[in-house]
Design a protein around this motif. Structure first.
Motif, mmCIF file in Angstrom:
data_model
loop_
_atom_site.group_PDB
_atom_site.id
_atom_site.type_symbol
_atom_site.label_atom_id
_atom_site.label_comp_id
_atom_site.label_asym_id
_atom_site.label_seq_id
_atom_site.Cartn_x
_atom_site.Cartn_y
_atom_site.Cartn_z
ATOM 1 N N ASN A 99 36.860 45.060 44.086
ATOM 2 C CA ASN A 99 35.370 44.815 44.874
ATOM 3 C C ASN A 99 35.102 43.387 45.023
ATOM 4 O O ASN A 99 34.517 42.777 45.918
ATOM 5 N N LEU A 100 35.354 42.494 43.626
ATOM 6 C CA LEU A 100 34.821 41.144 43.997
ATOM 7 C C LEU A 100 36.054 40.353 44.515
ATOM 8 O O LEU A 100 35.589 39.592 45.340
ATOM 9 N N LYS A 102 37.474 41.453 47.474
ATOM 10 C CA LYS A 102 36.887 42.028 48.633
ATOM 11 C C LYS A 102 35.818 41.250 49.221
ATOM 12 O O LYS A 102 35.850 40.678 50.599
ATOM 13 N N ARG A 103 34.902 40.723 48.269
ATOM 14 C CA ARG A 103 33.769 39.972 48.623
ATOM 15 C C ARG A 103 34.314 38.391 48.673
ATOM 16 O O ARG A 103 33.335 37.688 48.578
ATOM 17 N N MET A 104 35.468 38.134 48.317
ATOM 18 C CA MET A 104 35.961 36.642 48.292
ATOM 19 C C MET A 104 35.045 36.107 47.146
ATOM 20 O O MET A 104 34.952 34.658 47.082
ATOM 21 N N ILE A 105 34.871 36.824 46.022
ATOM 22 C CA ILE A 105 34.099 35.950 44.799
ATOM 23 C C ILE A 105 35.018 36.271 43.543
ATOM 24 O O ILE A 105 34.373 36.273 42.544
ATOM 25 N N GLU A 106 36.295 36.570 43.615
ATOM 26 C CA GLU A 106 36.911 36.888 42.370
ATOM 27 C C GLU A 106 36.877 35.495 41.653
ATOM 28 O O GLU A 106 37.509 34.612 42.012
#
Length: 500
Positions: free
Chosen positions: A355-356, A358-362
């Motif tokens: 999920n992180l 997908k939000r481009m904040i991995e």
């Protein structure tokens, strides 16, 4: 020349949607881990128990050092164990014969004699070195490079590991309290025997999976290799015999210190040998720099995490209230908290990273490993307060240890699988296998250091225990913060792997 399988198992869904061979490997690993963790939970308790209680009467310092040497050697033995399978006997034979050697080791441990204890440990180390790295590699061989089921397959495989550890802690812990240590060691032998029988009965499921060496040596080379192995085993036998005769005196703490230096030196020489002599391009060198920091985080993490079988194990036995009515909770059962939390939390963490992303904040590998190290360190802050209560002469409630194991498990899930992924992704492709072997040395380094740290917990000076736990915590947090700061730079280097 290679003998790698080309069998297509894409349509094999006979085991929960996966190739049927996964059931064989997962069940074998489950019983091997039952024997390993069940026995490991007894080691420090057995070594420090008084002679009249059926133990060895060793000091905490000596027991901690021996425990560190044992666990560190188990990881280190995987390096030659993998080579023997790849070059001499193949993965399937390595797993079976490794299991046989492990079972013999546990049988020897079950014999009530001081000499049998150390001989049994040597057998378990040698057998685990053959079995452990190769059974994990064989899981990967069940899937083609494009098979999307691979990650899920490893999840099922690791589930087997944790189920096995739960069985080991439960059975061996119960037997130790109610019947004695040697019955617990015998139970570990029975567990490995069940695993071997299961492996042989279902070995047909592994058709084409590492039946022979991947890159076999020439007949002359194989002869030389077997001669070297025979000489090595003979040297171990001679040194062991001379030690029991008193001709050689081995001081566990001093030996553990020297072995720790050897492990660190081996790691540095191999890693920087590849860095400076491997003809790497600038991008590869930057990725290696990021990987080095992850290796440092891993070694520091396991120096704290491996307190589970040593200092935390002793704390559970001596300073924790273990009576529930008329039932006494075996000290070893507390260690099962790690396995329970892994089973519960693994799906959550897998979904979290997805999920992180997908939000481009991995977060980068370095950030995840640093966070894992810091979270693990907070577990020792919990132990600082628990040890403070114990120093007053009171028994502490079980939830202190459970909370510590919870934080250690969260840290493990942040660091351990991420670090393995980082090695596979950041390593230069032509050195991938070698660097995975080098990374395993971080487990060895951390384990030996953990044993030395555990030896500092003097049961006669309980008032020093809070300070020792706080030292471990502050050191780990400091390393984690440094890694977080460096991750601003290394995170950019890690992204170069995506372009490679």
């Amino acid at each position: 020349m290679t003998t790698e399988t080309t069998i297509d198992r894409t349509n094999d869904t006979r085991f929960l949607g996966h190739p049927i061979g996964l059931s064989t490997l997962a069940m074998t690993e489950m019983w091997e881990r039952m024997s390993y963790y069940g026995m490991r939970a007894m080691l420090v308790l057995f070594m420090t128990a008084a002679l009249q209680e059926g133990g060895m009467g060793l000091t905490v310092a000596a027991a901690g050092a021996i425990y560190g040497l044992y666990t560190g050697s188990v990881y280190f033995a995987g390096l030659p164990g993998g080579w023997i399978a790849d070059r001499l006997i193949g993965g399937q034979n390595a797993v079976f014969f490794g299991g046989v050697i492990i079972m013999i080791g546990h049988i020897i441990l079950a014999i009530p004699h001081d000499a049998s204890f150390f001989i049994g440990l040597i057998f378990v180390v040698l057998g685990t070195g053959l079995l452990k790295p190769n059974i994990g590699a064989m899981v990967g061989e069940l899937y083609s490079a494009k098979d999307a089921r691979r990650d899920a397959g490893y999840t099922l495989y690791y589930m087997g590991i944790n189920i096995g550890s739960l069985i080991g802690y439960g059975v061996c812990g119960y037997l130790q309290v109610n019947y004695g240590y040697h019955y617990a060691f015998a139970a570990a032998a029975v567990g490995m025997l069940i695993g071997l029988i299961q492996f042989k009965l279902t070995q047909k499921n592994l058709d084409g999976v590492s039946p022979k060496p991947v890159v076999p040596l020439s007949p002359q080379g194989a002869t030389i290799a077997w001669a070297v192995i025979a000489i090595f085993l003979a040297v171990i036998a001679v040194v062991t015999a001379l030690t029991f005769q008193g001709s050689i005196v081995i001081e566990p703490v001093a030996m553990a210190q020297k072995v720790a230096v050897v492990f660190v030196f081996t790691f540095l020489v191999y890693f920087f040998g590849i860095f400076f002599l491997g003809k790497l391009n600038p991008d590869e060198k930057k990725r290696m720099g990021a990987l080095f920091l992850i290796c440092v985080a891993s070694a520091c993490f396991f120096a704290g995490f491996e307190q589970a079988g040593s200092s935390l194990n002793l704390f559970g036995q001596d300073y924790t209230q273990r009576m529930l009515g008329t039932f006494e909770i075996p000290a070893a059962w507390f260690q099962s908290a790690n396995s329970i939390f892994i089973i519960i939390l693994s799906p959550f963490f897998a979904a979290l990273w997805v999920n992180l992303g997908k939000r481009m904040i991995e977060p980068s590998y370095s950030v995840k490993c640093a966070l894992g190290l810091i979270i693990m360190a907070t577990g020792f802050i919990v132990m600082f307060f628990a040890a403070g209560i114990a120093a007053t002469g009171l028994k502490v409630a079980p939830y202190w240890l459970v909370m510590t194991y919870f934080l250690h498990t969260v840290g493990e899930l942040c660091l351990s699988p991420v670090a393995l992924s980082a090695v596979s992704k950041l390593s230069p492709k032509r050195f991938g296998g070698q660097l995975m072997g080098v990374f395993v040395l971080t487990y060895s380094m951390g384990s030996v250091i953990a044993g030395l740290l555990a030896g500092q917990f003097d049961p006669e000076q309980v008032d020093q225990m809070p300070g020792l736990y706080m030292q471990i915590s502050l050191f780990s947090i400091a390393i984690g913060i440094v890694l977080l700061l460096l991750s601003f730079k290394t995170g950019k280097w890690e992204k170069l792997a995506e372009k490679a």
